[in-house]
Design a protein around this motif. Sequence first.
Motif, mmCIF file in Angstrom:
data_model
loop_
_atom_site.group_PDB
_atom_site.id
_atom_site.type_symbol
_atom_site.label_atom_id
_atom_site.label_comp_id
_atom_site.label_asym_id
_atom_site.label_seq_id
_atom_site.Cartn_x
_atom_site.Cartn_y
_atom_site.Cartn_z
ATOM 1 N N TYR A 196 0.833 -1.200 0.000
ATOM 2 C CA TYR A 196 0.000 0.000 0.000
ATOM 3 C C TYR A 196 0.870 1.253 0.000
ATOM 4 O O TYR A 196 0.555 2.229 -0.691
ATOM 5 N N ARG A 197 1.969 1.197 0.749
ATOM 6 C CA ARG A 197 2.864 2.358 0.783
ATOM 7 C C ARG A 197 3.444 2.634 -0.595
ATOM 8 O O ARG A 197 3.638 3.785 -0.976
ATOM 9 N N ARG A 198 3.712 1.561 -1.350
ATOM 10 C CA ARG A 198 4.244 1.743 -2.701
ATOM 11 C C ARG A 198 3.230 2.390 -3.625
ATOM 12 O O ARG A 198 3.597 2.935 -4.670
ATOM 13 N N GLN A 199 1.961 2.336 -3.265
ATOM 14 C CA GLN A 199 0.910 2.996 -4.033
ATOM 15 C C GLN A 199 0.584 4.382 -3.478
ATOM 16 O O GLN A 199 -0.365 5.022 -3.929
ATOM 17 N N GLY A 200 1.367 4.841 -2.513
ATOM 18 C CA GLY A 200 1.148 6.167 -1.943
ATOM 19 C C GLY A 200 0.084 6.201 -0.857
ATOM 20 O O GLY A 200 -0.337 7.290 -0.453
ATOM 21 N N ILE A 201 -0.340 5.041 -0.373
ATOM 22 C CA ILE A 201 -1.353 4.974 0.682
ATOM 23 C C ILE A 201 -0.653 4.911 2.030
ATOM 24 O O ILE A 201 0.146 4.002 2.289
ATOM 25 N N VAL A 202 -0.963 5.872 2.891
ATOM 26 C CA VAL A 202 -0.323 5.957 4.198
ATOM 27 C C VAL A 202 -1.358 5.673 5.293
ATOM 28 O O VAL A 202 -2.457 6.238 5.284
ATOM 29 N N PHE A 203 -0.971 4.815 6.229
ATOM 30 C CA PHE A 203 -1.819 4.507 7.381
ATOM 31 C C PHE A 203 -1.129 4.973 8.659
ATOM 32 O O PHE A 203 0.081 4.786 8.833
ATOM 33 N N THR A 204 -1.895 5.572 9.544
ATOM 34 C CA THR A 204 -1.413 5.891 10.882
ATOM 35 C C THR A 204 -2.001 4.861 11.844
ATOM 36 O O THR A 204 -2.818 4.020 11.450
ATOM 37 N N LEU A 205 -1.587 4.930 13.094
ATOM 38 C CA LEU A 205 -2.072 3.972 14.091
ATOM 39 C C LEU A 205 -2.688 4.700 15.268
ATOM 40 O O LEU A 205 -2.070 5.604 15.841
ATOM 41 N N ASP A 206 -3.912 4.306 15.613
ATOM 42 C CA ASP A 206 -4.534 4.781 16.846
ATOM 43 C C ASP A 206 -3.994 3.909 17.979
ATOM 44 O O ASP A 206 -4.347 2.730 18.083
ATOM 45 N N ALA A 207 -3.132 4.478 18.808
ATOM 46 C CA ALA A 207 -2.455 3.690 19.843
ATOM 47 C C ALA A 207 -3.424 3.132 20.879
ATOM 48 O O ALA A 207 -3.160 2.085 21.481
ATOM 49 N N ARG A 208 -4.551 3.809 21.086
ATOM 50 C CA ARG A 208 -5.515 3.348 22.092
ATOM 51 C C ARG A 208 -6.226 2.083 21.646
ATOM 52 O O ARG A 208 -6.465 1.182 22.441
#
Length: 239
Positions: A196-208
């Motif tokens: 996904y990162r190679r397609q420019g898709i970035v994910f963040t993480l909700d730590a909770r």
Amino acid sequence: MITSQHLSRSLCQLLIIVAVVLVLLGNEAGQAQTRRLSSRSGIVVDERLAVLRARPQLSADLLRRLGRGRVVTILEAQRSRDGVVFYRVAVTRRTRGWLQREAVVTPARAGDDARLLALIKASRDFDRIARSRIFLDAFPRSPHRPAVLLILGEEAEKAAAKLSQDAARRLHSDELNATGASLASYFLNYSGLDRYRRQGIVFTLDARTTQFQYDGAAWLELIRRHRGSPEAAAARRRH
């Protein structure tokens, strides 16, 4: 006699020359990337049909199979006896052959943006994202761009939920406690994110909740660049 001042000045000059060369090389690389999508460029969007053949016939010898996203140069077109249109393409300087027209899109051909949009809508999961990325790169001025951005964002949100479940199944608490690394670092280094990162898709993480969240880049582009479109209204509700 060479003094330290002369050496210092010479070193500064050398560093300036190196910096200029690196900038020029970067510009040339960027220009080369732009040139790849010229009026004769074709981009493989359906790898199932992307068979490079020796002649413009479905029964002709196979030279190689091309992957999705591969850029080729279209040299000419020819219709076979059974009605299939083939492009004669250059894959590299030495490799040429015939490729079925439906396997590729070209920015120079009217209607190819609509054809790719139809393929995107018929695709599923990661295939939808990869083909949407090709569309956005190949057709920057297409009127269908808002629709593709909306599809990309929606698919990325779905992927975030699935990736969260997959990562949680593969990360065992005993292993995590043994290394001392944070839980967040394990999630954000999860190998399932790579394509996904190679397609420019970035994910963040909700730590909770230890859930991935799509960063919303498609929503932002819709709101900023296509603010009057129905898709932008949908993006505002999500962002």
